[in-house]
Design an enzyme around this catalytic site. Structure first.
Site, PDB file in Angstrom:
ATOM      1  N   GLU A 161      28.720 -69.370  54.912  1.00  0.00           N
ATOM      2  CA  GLU A 161      28.120 -69.699  56.225  1.00  0.00           C
ATOM      3  C   GLU A 161      27.282 -68.563  56.787  1.00  0.00           C
ATOM      4  O   GLU A 161      27.478 -68.152  57.935  1.00  0.00           O
ATOM      5  CB  GLU A 161      29.221 -70.121  57.210  1.00  0.00           C
ATOM      6  CG  GLU A 161      30.038 -71.304  56.692  1.00  0.00           C
ATOM      7  CD  GLU A 161      31.069 -71.838  57.689  1.00  0.00           C
ATOM      8  OE1 GLU A 161      31.310 -71.163  58.706  1.00  0.00           O
ATOM      9  OE2 GLU A 161      31.605 -72.934  57.437  1.00  0.00           O
ATOM     10  N   GLU A 276      33.882 -78.081  49.346  1.00  0.00           N
ATOM     11  CA  GLU A 276      34.891 -78.300  50.402  1.00  0.00           C
ATOM     12  C   GLU A 276      34.883 -79.749  50.884  1.00  0.00           C
ATOM     13  O   GLU A 276      35.001 -80.022  52.081  1.00  0.00           O
ATOM     14  CB  GLU A 276      34.638 -77.361  51.596  1.00  0.00           C
ATOM     15  CG  GLU A 276      34.599 -75.895  51.220  1.00  0.00           C
ATOM     16  CD  GLU A 276      34.487 -74.940  52.408  1.00  0.00           C
ATOM     17  OE1 GLU A 276      34.703 -75.361  53.559  1.00  0.00           O
ATOM     18  OE2 GLU A 276      34.184 -73.748  52.173  1.00  0.00           O
TER      19      GLU A 276
HETATM   20  C1  XIL Z   1      39.384 -73.572  57.384  1.00  0.00           C
HETATM   21  C2  XIL Z   1      40.805 -73.882  56.912  1.00  0.00           C
HETATM   22  O1  XIL Z   1      40.839 -75.162  56.344  1.00  0.00           O
HETATM   23  C3  XIL Z   1      41.778 -73.761  58.055  1.00  0.00           C
HETATM   24  O2  XIL Z   1      43.103 -73.894  57.572  1.00  0.00           O
HETATM   25  C4  XIL Z   1      41.611 -72.419  58.754  1.00  0.00           C
HETATM   26  O3  XIL Z   1      42.418 -72.373  59.903  1.00  0.00           O
HETATM   27  C5  XIL Z   1      40.165 -72.163  59.147  1.00  0.00           C
HETATM   28  O4  XIL Z   1      39.338 -72.310  58.006  1.00  0.00           O
HETATM   29  N1  XIL Z   1      34.417 -73.937  56.284  1.00  0.00           N
HETATM   30  C6  XIL Z   1      34.996 -73.028  55.432  1.00  0.00           C
HETATM   31  C7  XIL Z   1      36.465 -72.978  55.305  1.00  0.00           C
HETATM   32  O5  XIL Z   1      34.285 -72.352  54.692  1.00  0.00           O
HETATM   33  O6  XIL Z   1      36.934 -71.682  54.997  1.00  0.00           O
HETATM   34  C8  XIL Z   1      37.153 -73.490  56.553  1.00  0.00           C
HETATM   35  O7  XIL Z   1      38.541 -73.556  56.272  1.00  0.00           O
HETATM   36  C9  XIL Z   1      36.597 -74.839  56.951  1.00  0.00           C
HETATM   37  C10 XIL Z   1      35.135 -74.757  57.228  1.00  0.00           C
END
Ligand code: XIL
Length: 364
Positions: A161, A276
């Site tokens: 990000e 993801e």
């Molecule tokens: C999220 C996790 O799923 C949660 O458990 C945590 O509290 C916060 O992070 N984009 C990403 C991930 O790259 O690392 C994030 O994961 C969700 C959004």
């Protein structure tokens, strides 16, 4: 479809991890496995699951699902700074190691997430105020973490990000500790440190909101392409782009925009990973059956666009069962009904989304 043999997190490393799981059969891999195994491993897109520590430790059904369905495991939070770096001097690798041990035991590959992110940093990191200190800390962190898992984690989300939410109004870069202190070269610093530490690792830039219609999404795709080109112009290795794919069911997929993006990435020689995947169902009508179909349709439109345009190296979901998902915390429904963002329901039964993903994986 090419065979993806590059020696990183590829069909080959996947096949090798299957080989490990098969024990003695692993030795056969160099010379060739029985056709049926080799074929199934080589033609199907590997499937990854992001693993949450709490259920991993406490819910045997969850572990069973990981064993049954995953080719790749990704520690969901355990390799993030806030999990590893409770203080400046020590690393806490316990959570990540548990997941990686399990992966080894069950013949799964692993992806690492994430070496640099503007979020999920401990307070003491956020408090740093000098560029010199920030660079030293970032480089040392990447060296230590990548080195520890050299040969064990073949693929890393190096930066996560780094593109601004809305490049049209904010400029291309995501604000945060690393940009504030180091400027845009924070991305270069991170990739260089990772490449130096493990020259064989696949190094990925990972980001969200790359799939939909609209100028903001065009701008985000362009920003990713610009970063990749910039790294390549400086001979800094970048091997893949990760599309997070937290897909909003109410948004329209930009199939043409996505396909063009994939083609451009392919022509730059970088791989495409879905890192993801889940579907945000907060605005869909309540009825679970219809909701599950709409969720599957959203993923299907996305995957169709990708597979129409190029190779998908792996598909990882951000979790596996609706029982445990960050969507439930962050994208709550107004009617209070539980979210249904993932391939399996709360009782670990496959939903339409599961079958949709399988369908595309078989095109792999
Ligand atoms: C999220 C996790 O799923 C949660 O458990 C945590 O509290 C916060 O992070 N984009 C990403 C991930 O790259 O690392 C994030 O994961 C969700 C959004």
């Amino acid at each position: 479809m090419s065979t993806h043999i590059t020696g990183r997190l590829t069909r080959r490393s996947f096949v090798n991890s299957v080989g490990t799981a098969l024990g003695g059969a692993g030795a056969l891999l160099a010379g060739g496995l029985p056709i049926s195994i080799a074929n199934s491993a080589v033609t199907k897109t590997p499937f990854g699951i992001a693993v949450e520590l709490e259920p991993f430790r406490n819910d045997p059904e969850y572990r069973k699902a990981l064993t049954k369905y995953a080719d790749i495991l990704v520690p969901m939070n355990a390799l993030k700074w806030a999990s590893l770096r409770h203080n400046r001097h020590e690393f806490d690798f316990n959570g990540a190691d548990e997941i990686i041990e399990f992966a080894k035991l069950h013949g799964k590959s692993v992806r690492g997430h994430a070496l640099l992110w503007y979020a999920y940093n401990p307070k003491w990191v956020e408090a740093i105020s000098s560029a010199k200190q920030a660079e030293k800390l970032l480089v040392e962190h990447i060296e230590q973490v990548v080195d520890r898992y050299r040969g064990v984690i073949p693929s890393w989300d190096v930066v996560n990000e780094v593109v601004a939410h809305d490049p049209l109004s904010q400029g291309n870069w995501r604000k945060g500790i690393w940009l504030d202190l180091l400027g845009r070269k924070h991305v270069e610093i991170a990739f260089k440190a990772a490449a130096r530490t493990d020259p064989n690792a696949q190094l990925v830039i990972n980001d969200y909101d790359l799939a939909n219609f609209g100028r903001r999404f065009d701008a985000r795709r362009d920003a990713i392409l610009a970063i990749v080109r910039n790294l390549q112009d400086q001979n800094i290795p970048v091997h893949g782009v990760g599309l997070q794919a937290h897909l909003y069911a109410e948004r329209e997929t930009d199939a043409d925009g996505l396909a063009l993006f994939v083609k451009k990435l392919t022509s730059l020689g970088v791989k495409l990973l879905v890192t993801e995947l889940d579907v945000i169902d907060w605005r869909l009508a309540r009825d679970p059956k219809r909701r599950d179909l709409a969720v599957a349709r959203t993923a299907s439109e996305f995957l169709a666009a990708l597979y129409s345009a190029g190779d998908v190296e792996s598909i990882t979901c951000w979790g596996i069962t609706d029982k445990y998902s960050w969507i439930t915390d962050v994208f709550k429904r107004k009617d209070g009904a539980p979210n249904r963002p993932l391939p399996l329901d709360r009782n670990y039964q496959p939903k339409p989304l599961f079958h949709t993903i399988e369908k595309y994986r078989n095109l792999g």
